[in-house]
Write a protein that holds these residues in place. Sequence first.
Motif, PDB file in Angstrom:
ATOM      1  N   LEU A  23     -22.865  12.171   3.998  1.00  0.00           N
ATOM      2  CA  LEU A  23     -21.509  12.267   4.532  1.00  0.00           C
ATOM      3  C   LEU A  23     -20.568  12.396   3.342  1.00  0.00           C
ATOM      4  CD1 LEU A  23     -19.965  12.043   7.295  1.00  0.00           C
ATOM      5  CD2 LEU A  23     -19.529   9.659   6.646  1.00  0.00           C
ATOM      6  N   SER A  25     -16.484  13.557   1.836  1.00  0.00           N
ATOM      7  CA  SER A  25     -15.077  13.802   2.110  1.00  0.00           C
ATOM      8  C   SER A  25     -14.418  14.228   0.813  1.00  0.00           C
ATOM      9  CB  SER A  25     -14.401  12.537   2.646  1.00  0.00           C
ATOM     10  OG  SER A  25     -13.021  12.770   2.841  1.00  0.00           O
ATOM     11  N   TYR A  33      -9.293  11.099   5.253  1.00  0.00           N
ATOM     12  CA  TYR A  33     -10.704  11.260   5.612  1.00  0.00           C
ATOM     13  C   TYR A  33     -10.912  12.593   6.305  1.00  0.00           C
ATOM     14  CZ  TYR A  33     -11.106   6.307   4.623  1.00  0.00           C
ATOM     15  OH  TYR A  33     -11.094   5.096   4.016  1.00  0.00           O
ATOM     16  N   TRP A  35     -14.192  14.053   6.778  1.00  0.00           N
ATOM     17  CA  TRP A  35     -15.636  13.939   6.603  1.00  0.00           C
ATOM     18  C   TRP A  35     -16.394  15.187   7.053  1.00  0.00           C
ATOM     19  CZ3 TRP A  35     -17.025  10.122   3.606  1.00  0.00           C
ATOM     20  CH2 TRP A  35     -16.356   8.913   3.616  1.00  0.00           C
ATOM     21  N   ALA A  58     -22.283  10.279  11.911  1.00  0.00           N
ATOM     22  CA  ALA A  58     -21.144  10.342  10.990  1.00  0.00           C
ATOM     23  C   ALA A  58     -20.378   9.020  10.992  1.00  0.00           C
ATOM     24  CB  ALA A  58     -20.228  11.506  11.365  1.00  0.00           C
ATOM     25  N   GLU A  62     -19.816   6.485   7.918  1.00  0.00           N
ATOM     26  CA  GLU A  62     -18.443   6.189   7.520  1.00  0.00           C
ATOM     27  C   GLU A  62     -18.216   4.679   7.450  1.00  0.00           C
ATOM     28  OE1 GLU A  62     -13.812   7.176   8.703  1.00  0.00           O
ATOM     29  OE2 GLU A  62     -15.398   7.722  10.101  1.00  0.00           O
ATOM     30  N   TRP A  65     -19.776   3.432   4.335  1.00  0.00           N
ATOM     31  CA  TRP A  65     -18.968   3.765   3.161  1.00  0.00           C
ATOM     32  C   TRP A  65     -17.760   2.839   3.053  1.00  0.00           C
ATOM     33  CZ3 TRP A  65     -14.298   4.790   1.178  1.00  0.00           C
ATOM     34  CH2 TRP A  65     -14.271   5.270  -0.121  1.00  0.00           C
TER      35      TRP A  65
END
Length: 84
Positions: A23, A25, A33, A35, A58, A62, A65
Amino acid sequence: MKSKAIFWEHEGNKVVRLGKYKLVSRRKKDSEYNWELYDVVSDRSETNNLIEKMPDKARELEVLWKDWAKRSNVLTWKESQPIE
């Protein structure tokens, strides 16, 4: 063997890699964001963004992260900081 996630941030660009999924960005002024999700095993060039087809994966990455960024004291890049 279970994969461990790998995280990084560089000048506002964000990445988390877990197993075959990555993932990413890229920092933009209009969005913190933005992504994109890739299967790096079957798409090594990262040309097929899976974000629409796999929104749950996703979101999972996220969240990982964001948790890592909080634990690691990653600073948020402000719009006023120049994009080079």
